[in-house]
Design an enzyme around this catalytic site. Structure first.
Site, PDB file in Angstrom:
ATOM      1  N   SER A 230       0.695  -8.201   6.836  1.00  0.00           N
ATOM      2  CA  SER A 230      -0.625  -7.998   6.366  1.00  0.00           C
ATOM      3  C   SER A 230      -1.242  -9.491   6.468  1.00  0.00           C
ATOM      4  O   SER A 230      -0.837 -10.284   5.424  1.00  0.00           O
ATOM      5  CB  SER A 230      -0.328  -7.491   4.933  1.00  0.00           C
ATOM      6  OG  SER A 230      -1.478  -7.766   4.090  1.00  0.00           O
TER       7      SER A 230
ATOM      8  N   ASP B  99      -6.102  -5.211   5.719  1.00  0.00           N
ATOM      9  CA  ASP B  99      -6.304  -4.541   4.369  1.00  0.00           C
ATOM     10  C   ASP B  99      -7.808  -4.889   3.839  1.00  0.00           C
ATOM     11  O   ASP B  99      -8.238  -5.969   3.708  1.00  0.00           O
ATOM     12  CB  ASP B  99      -5.250  -5.366   3.384  1.00  0.00           C
ATOM     13  CG  ASP B  99      -4.093  -4.969   3.363  1.00  0.00           C
ATOM     14  OD1 ASP B  99      -3.913  -3.610   3.398  1.00  0.00           O
ATOM     15  OD2 ASP B  99      -3.241  -5.690   3.232  1.00  0.00           O
TER      16      ASP B  99
ATOM     17  N   ASP C 224       4.273  -0.084   2.847  1.00  0.00           N
ATOM     18  CA  ASP C 224       3.411  -1.158   2.572  1.00  0.00           C
ATOM     19  C   ASP C 224       3.573  -1.567   1.127  1.00  0.00           C
ATOM     20  O   ASP C 224       3.376  -0.696   0.181  1.00  0.00           O
ATOM     21  CB  ASP C 224       2.035  -0.543   2.970  1.00  0.00           C
ATOM     22  CG  ASP C 224       1.070  -1.675   2.637  1.00  0.00           C
ATOM     23  OD1 ASP C 224       1.418  -3.130   2.176  1.00  0.00           O
ATOM     24  OD2 ASP C 224      -0.214  -1.430   2.800  1.00  0.00           O
TER      25      ASP C 224
END
Ligand code: DX5
Ligand code: ZN
Length: 240
Positions: free
Chosen positions: A23, A50, A195
């Site tokens: 991420s 994100d 996640d």
């Protein structure tokens, strides 16, 4: 792309292919292109992007313009990396076209953030990207019931969305198992992503519970050697 080894059985059924998805929320944004190139060179399978709007979640991150320049900066790689856009925005639909144009391969969103879930999934599909629904720790999986034919990825949040660096919520493992059962019963090729708070130490338990795609922000970008961290995660998965 990592290919899991074949089994020894006569049928040569391939083991599940695991994807590690750094991420970029935990990357150094002042060097985003280089950070992404570095994690790809270190063995990342896909890039998790994100998007936070300070409305659906209490934080603000990056949008389609940043994705567009990131994708341009990666144009000299031998193949375009898979970009997994996780939308933590409300409303959802207005931004789908912008992310499609910017180069998203997967676009996932939270069912609570869309007034018309079927429409949002259809917009993503019609735009040529893969779709996904994201489930917060307290969001039931029933949202999949009538739309599973339109879903390519199920993302189970193992933290409440909005921030990197939080601790994995243990109850997410049974939710992963429930999602795995729903996916297998559908007979569709749907990825199951986890996640939040994923690290070397707990990646195997997430895989055992059914996950095949593992987002890790702080565990990778907060480490001094991306390759070593990704390799250690891979080793834990190979040992299963
Ligand atoms: C949280 C984000 C996550 C986050 C993961 O809202 O969706 O992708 O960046 O970060 P870590 O791995 O640090 O929990
Ligand atoms: Zn995410």
């Amino acid at each position: 792309m990592y290919n899991a080894p074949m089994t020894n059985s006569n049928t040569s059924v391939a083991k599940k292919e695991y994807w590690i998805a750094p991420s970029i929320l935990a990357a150094d944004f002042s060097r985003l292109g280089d950070e992404v190139k570095n994690v790809l060179a270190a063995g990342a399978d896909i890039i998790h992007f994100d998007v936070m709007d300070n409305h659906y979640v209490p934080n603000l991150s990056i949008g389609p313009m940043v994705l567009e320049s990131l994708v341009k900066s990666l144009a000299n790689l031998p193949e375009k990396p898979i970009i997994d856009v996780h939308l933590m925005v409300k409303p959802v639909d207005r931004l789908i076209g912008d992310f499609l144009k910017a180069g998203a391969d997967y676009i996932t969103f939270h069912p609570e953030a869309s007034e018309h879930i079927h429409r949002s999934l259809s917009l993503i599909k019609e735009g040529g990207a893969k779709t996904g629904l994201v489930f917060n720790p307290a969001t039931p999986l029933e949202h999949l019931d009538h739309v599973i034919d339109l879903v390519d990825m199920v993302l189970i949040m193992s933290v409440n969305p909005g921030f990197g660096g939080q601790s994995f919520i243990p109850g997410s493992l049974s939710k992963l198992a429930d999602a795995r059962a729903i996916i297998d019963a559908s007979g569709r090729d749907i990825r199951l992503e986890i996640d939040g708070g994923i690290k070397i130490e707990n990646i195997a338990s997430a895989a055992k519970a059914g996950a095949d795609t593992f987002v890790a922000g702080s565990a990778i970008f907060g480490s001094s050697d991306y390759r070593d961290t990704i390799q250690q995660m891979r080793t834990r998965l190979e040992e299963l």
